[in-house]
Design a protein around this motif. Sequence first.
Motif, PDB file in Angstrom:
ATOM      1  N   GLY A  75       0.864  -1.273   0.024  1.00  0.00           N
ATOM      2  CA  GLY A  75      -0.108  -0.043  -0.065  1.00  0.00           C
ATOM      3  C   GLY A  75       1.017   1.064  -0.071  1.00  0.00           C
ATOM      4  O   GLY A  75       2.001   1.231   0.550  1.00  0.00           O
ATOM      5  N   SER A  76       0.302   2.203  -0.712  1.00  0.00           N
ATOM      6  CA  SER A  76       1.387   3.587  -0.920  1.00  0.00           C
ATOM      7  C   SER A  76       1.435   4.115   0.631  1.00  0.00           C
ATOM      8  O   SER A  76       2.386   4.842   0.523  1.00  0.00           O
ATOM      9  CB  SER A  76       0.546   4.533  -1.907  1.00  0.00           C
ATOM     10  OG  SER A  76      -0.487   4.815  -1.493  1.00  0.00           O
ATOM     11  N   TYR A  77       0.327   4.049   1.410  1.00  0.00           N
ATOM     12  CA  TYR A  77       0.417   4.805   2.573  1.00  0.00           C
ATOM     13  C   TYR A  77       1.568   4.316   3.514  1.00  0.00           C
ATOM     14  O   TYR A  77       2.174   4.979   3.998  1.00  0.00           O
ATOM     15  CB  TYR A  77      -0.837   5.113   3.346  1.00  0.00           C
ATOM     16  CG  TYR A  77      -1.792   5.788   2.462  1.00  0.00           C
ATOM     17  CD1 TYR A  77      -1.880   6.984   2.286  1.00  0.00           C
ATOM     18  CD2 TYR A  77      -2.833   5.053   2.133  1.00  0.00           C
ATOM     19  CE1 TYR A  77      -2.518   7.793   1.233  1.00  0.00           C
ATOM     20  CE2 TYR A  77      -3.896   5.725   1.069  1.00  0.00           C
ATOM     21  CZ  TYR A  77      -3.731   7.207   0.734  1.00  0.00           C
ATOM     22  OH  TYR A  77      -4.690   7.792   0.045  1.00  0.00           O
ATOM     23  N   ALA A  78       1.806   2.949   3.671  1.00  0.00           N
ATOM     24  CA  ALA A  78       2.663   2.184   4.152  1.00  0.00           C
ATOM     25  C   ALA A  78       4.044   2.800   3.540  1.00  0.00           C
ATOM     26  O   ALA A  78       5.149   2.725   4.426  1.00  0.00           O
ATOM     27  CB  ALA A  78       2.473   0.760   4.062  1.00  0.00           C
ATOM     28  N   ALA A  79       4.178   2.757   2.228  1.00  0.00           N
ATOM     29  CA  ALA A  79       5.445   3.328   1.778  1.00  0.00           C
ATOM     30  C   ALA A  79       5.911   4.483   1.917  1.00  0.00           C
ATOM     31  O   ALA A  79       6.937   5.042   2.327  1.00  0.00           O
ATOM     32  CB  ALA A  79       5.291   2.939   0.366  1.00  0.00           C
ATOM     33  N   ARG A  80       4.890   5.434   2.030  1.00  0.00           N
ATOM     34  CA  ARG A  80       5.080   6.776   2.809  1.00  0.00           C
ATOM     35  C   ARG A  80       5.610   6.973   4.225  1.00  0.00           C
ATOM     36  O   ARG A  80       6.463   7.731   4.412  1.00  0.00           O
ATOM     37  CB  ARG A  80       3.845   7.648   2.172  1.00  0.00           C
ATOM     38  CG  ARG A  80       3.434   7.975   0.930  1.00  0.00           C
ATOM     39  CD  ARG A  80       2.325   9.055   0.573  1.00  0.00           C
ATOM     40  NE  ARG A  80       1.897   8.825  -1.035  1.00  0.00           N
ATOM     41  CZ  ARG A  80       1.071   8.132  -1.510  1.00  0.00           C
ATOM     42  NH1 ARG A  80       0.159   7.263  -0.796  1.00  0.00           N
ATOM     43  NH2 ARG A  80       0.685   8.590  -2.687  1.00  0.00           N
ATOM     44  N   ASN A  81       4.878   6.156   4.865  1.00  0.00           N
ATOM     45  CA  ASN A  81       5.289   6.065   6.221  1.00  0.00           C
ATOM     46  C   ASN A  81       6.712   5.638   6.430  1.00  0.00           C
ATOM     47  O   ASN A  81       7.464   6.190   7.226  1.00  0.00           O
ATOM     48  CB  ASN A  81       4.157   5.118   6.853  1.00  0.00           C
ATOM     49  CG  ASN A  81       3.205   5.706   7.105  1.00  0.00           C
ATOM     50  OD1 ASN A  81       2.791   6.920   6.968  1.00  0.00           O
ATOM     51  ND2 ASN A  81       1.864   5.137   7.571  1.00  0.00           N
ATOM     52  N   GLY A 172       0.423  11.566  14.093  1.00  0.00           N
ATOM     53  CA  GLY A 172       0.608  10.195  13.718  1.00  0.00           C
ATOM     54  C   GLY A 172       0.880  10.057  12.381  1.00  0.00           C
ATOM     55  O   GLY A 172       1.075  11.066  11.498  1.00  0.00           O
ATOM     56  N   THR A 173       0.957   8.856  11.858  1.00  0.00           N
ATOM     57  CA  THR A 173       1.240   8.775  10.230  1.00  0.00           C
ATOM     58  C   THR A 173       0.115   8.771   9.454  1.00  0.00           C
ATOM     59  O   THR A 173      -1.229   8.783   9.872  1.00  0.00           O
ATOM     60  CB  THR A 173       2.305   7.405  10.136  1.00  0.00           C
ATOM     61  OG1 THR A 173       1.486   6.347  10.961  1.00  0.00           O
ATOM     62  CG2 THR A 173       3.510   7.564  11.175  1.00  0.00           C
ATOM     63  N   PHE A 174       0.144   8.452   8.129  1.00  0.00           N
ATOM     64  CA  PHE A 174      -0.699   8.009   7.411  1.00  0.00           C
ATOM     65  C   PHE A 174      -1.267   6.622   7.621  1.00  0.00           C
ATOM     66  O   PHE A 174      -0.561   5.768   8.289  1.00  0.00           O
ATOM     67  CB  PHE A 174      -0.212   7.839   5.893  1.00  0.00           C
ATOM     68  CG  PHE A 174       0.195   9.176   5.388  1.00  0.00           C
ATOM     69  CD1 PHE A 174      -0.820  10.105   5.065  1.00  0.00           C
ATOM     70  CD2 PHE A 174       1.476   9.326   5.145  1.00  0.00           C
ATOM     71  CE1 PHE A 174      -0.132  11.390   4.546  1.00  0.00           C
ATOM     72  CE2 PHE A 174       1.928  10.631   4.521  1.00  0.00           C
ATOM     73  CZ  PHE A 174       1.139  11.560   4.223  1.00  0.00           C
ATOM     74  N   ASP A 175      -2.599   6.226   7.635  1.00  0.00           N
ATOM     75  CA  ASP A 175      -3.192   5.286   7.945  1.00  0.00           C
ATOM     76  C   ASP A 175      -3.015   4.300   6.780  1.00  0.00           C
ATOM     77  O   ASP A 175      -3.693   4.207   5.953  1.00  0.00           O
ATOM     78  CB  ASP A 175      -4.828   5.518   8.234  1.00  0.00           C
ATOM     79  CG  ASP A 175      -5.405   4.016   8.822  1.00  0.00           C
ATOM     80  OD1 ASP A 175      -4.716   3.060   8.769  1.00  0.00           O
ATOM     81  OD2 ASP A 175      -6.380   4.391   9.474  1.00  0.00           O
ATOM     82  N   ARG A 292      -8.098  -4.768   9.076  1.00  0.00           N
ATOM     83  CA  ARG A 292      -6.916  -5.312   8.825  1.00  0.00           C
ATOM     84  C   ARG A 292      -6.122  -5.213  10.002  1.00  0.00           C
ATOM     85  O   ARG A 292      -5.423  -4.343  10.624  1.00  0.00           O
ATOM     86  CB  ARG A 292      -6.091  -4.549   7.829  1.00  0.00           C
ATOM     87  CG  ARG A 292      -6.882  -4.540   6.524  1.00  0.00           C
ATOM     88  CD  ARG A 292      -5.955  -3.954   5.373  1.00  0.00           C
ATOM     89  NE  ARG A 292      -4.633  -4.500   5.223  1.00  0.00           N
ATOM     90  CZ  ARG A 292      -3.605  -4.168   4.354  1.00  0.00           C
ATOM     91  NH1 ARG A 292      -3.864  -2.725   3.646  1.00  0.00           N
ATOM     92  NH2 ARG A 292      -2.335  -4.690   4.157  1.00  0.00           N
ATOM     93  N   ASP A 293      -6.249  -6.283  10.841  1.00  0.00           N
ATOM     94  CA  ASP A 293      -5.656  -6.500  12.237  1.00  0.00           C
ATOM     95  C   ASP A 293      -4.153  -6.760  12.130  1.00  0.00           C
ATOM     96  O   ASP A 293      -3.406  -6.778  13.048  1.00  0.00           O
ATOM     97  CB  ASP A 293      -6.053  -7.761  13.065  1.00  0.00           C
ATOM     98  CG  ASP A 293      -7.662  -7.668  13.256  1.00  0.00           C
ATOM     99  OD1 ASP A 293      -8.180  -6.203  13.637  1.00  0.00           O
ATOM    100  OD2 ASP A 293      -8.400  -8.417  13.427  1.00  0.00           O
ATOM    101  N   ASP A 294      -3.634  -7.084  10.766  1.00  0.00           N
ATOM    102  CA  ASP A 294      -2.224  -7.375  10.707  1.00  0.00           C
ATOM    103  C   ASP A 294      -1.611  -6.127  10.306  1.00  0.00           C
ATOM    104  O   ASP A 294      -0.193  -6.025  10.412  1.00  0.00           O
ATOM    105  CB  ASP A 294      -2.069  -8.236   9.487  1.00  0.00           C
ATOM    106  CG  ASP A 294      -2.456  -7.783   8.093  1.00  0.00           C
ATOM    107  OD1 ASP A 294      -3.835  -7.164   8.151  1.00  0.00           O
ATOM    108  OD2 ASP A 294      -2.161  -7.960   7.192  1.00  0.00           O
ATOM    109  N   VAL A 295      -2.111  -4.903  10.237  1.00  0.00           N
ATOM    110  CA  VAL A 295      -1.710  -3.551   9.793  1.00  0.00           C
ATOM    111  C   VAL A 295      -1.717  -2.571  11.011  1.00  0.00           C
ATOM    112  O   VAL A 295      -2.952  -2.594  11.357  1.00  0.00           O
ATOM    113  CB  VAL A 295      -2.137  -2.958   8.511  1.00  0.00           C
ATOM    114  CG1 VAL A 295      -1.584  -1.699   8.311  1.00  0.00           C
ATOM    115  CG2 VAL A 295      -1.827  -4.128   7.444  1.00  0.00           C
ATOM    116  N   PRO A 296      -0.859  -2.069  11.510  1.00  0.00           N
ATOM    117  CA  PRO A 296      -1.040  -1.182  12.716  1.00  0.00           C
ATOM    118  C   PRO A 296      -1.944  -0.082  12.337  1.00  0.00           C
ATOM    119  O   PRO A 296      -1.680   0.620  11.124  1.00  0.00           O
ATOM    120  CB  PRO A 296       0.446  -0.835  13.142  1.00  0.00           C
ATOM    121  CG  PRO A 296       1.279  -0.969  11.963  1.00  0.00           C
ATOM    122  CD  PRO A 296       0.616  -2.207  11.195  1.00  0.00           C
ATOM    123  N   ALA A 297      -2.474   0.551  13.271  1.00  0.00           N
ATOM    124  CA  ALA A 297      -3.306   2.002  13.029  1.00  0.00           C
ATOM    125  C   ALA A 297      -2.177   3.101  13.092  1.00  0.00           C
ATOM    126  O   ALA A 297      -0.913   2.881  13.550  1.00  0.00           O
ATOM    127  CB  ALA A 297      -4.314   1.856  14.246  1.00  0.00           C
TER     128      ALA A 297
END
Length: 300
Positions: A75-81, A172-175, A292-297
């Motif tokens: 996901g692009s938001y994970a990459a931006r984080n 905080g970061t992007f979701d 998505r419990d496998d991805v942190p808030a």
Amino acid sequence: MTECNDFFGRSIVIPVYNDPTGISKTINSLLGSFQSPPEILVVDNGSTDDTRDVIRNYANEHPNVHLLGEDEIQGSYAARNKGAQHAEGDVLAFIDADETVDDDWLETALQAMNEQNVDYLGCNVELTLPEDTLVGRYNARTGFPVKQYLENEHYAPTCALLVRREVFEDVGTFDSRLISGGDREFGERVYEAGYEQGYAEDATVYHPARTSLNALASKNFRVGRGFCQKQRYYPERFGKPGIPPTPSGDGDDDEDEPDSGLTRAAFALLSIAMLACRGFGYYYEYAFGEKRDDVPAPTR
């Protein structure tokens, strides 16, 4: 608020997935734009082609270009984080692969940020036509009214956004759980926290329009899914899942109406079709999506 009066202390974050040509175009545009190059963090989001090798070649040749990988969360938001986590600048600029910028884009944006005394800044996005198709012309007419986004919904798209580091440290970061709409969710969170937002009309990023029906439909399907996800995670802000949003009509402008009656009719049909794609995406996510419990808030 920390001022940034020159190019020191700024970082550019670019997520990319399976787009070696697009990321080459973007890096080349950035490398040709600055006498004192900024830190450029390119985050490969688990590409399965030669994208990562292309980035690595640039990183080997240019000390200000850095390759990062986000392979755990797609996901692009994970990459931006990931980029934000490793960035050293006090101001973080976000653009997308396949975009190009004016030579004075970053300088103009930073100047606007300081003159307006804001912590979060959207830039002007101009859509270009890689090829002249009806779908491309429709997309160019309806996409990225950034000033309206900021005035009405308190966000700017992450394809042309500057944010001070202290904002991430606070709100905080992007979701990264969201497949789409994370830019709006983050922008609203920034606004609700009391940070000032601004717009730089003269700082322009060039974004290629989607010229095929499949590409535009896929984008709208993803947007629909993303809104349902935002309701799932933030019902107090976006409403109860199962009740889709009212169509916003973003980008419609009577002054830009095409001259041809046939083209106007085709654009109207495309508008209906894209609205339907968003609806299909929304109800697909509502029926089959799960938290998505496998991805942190978002984390500070």
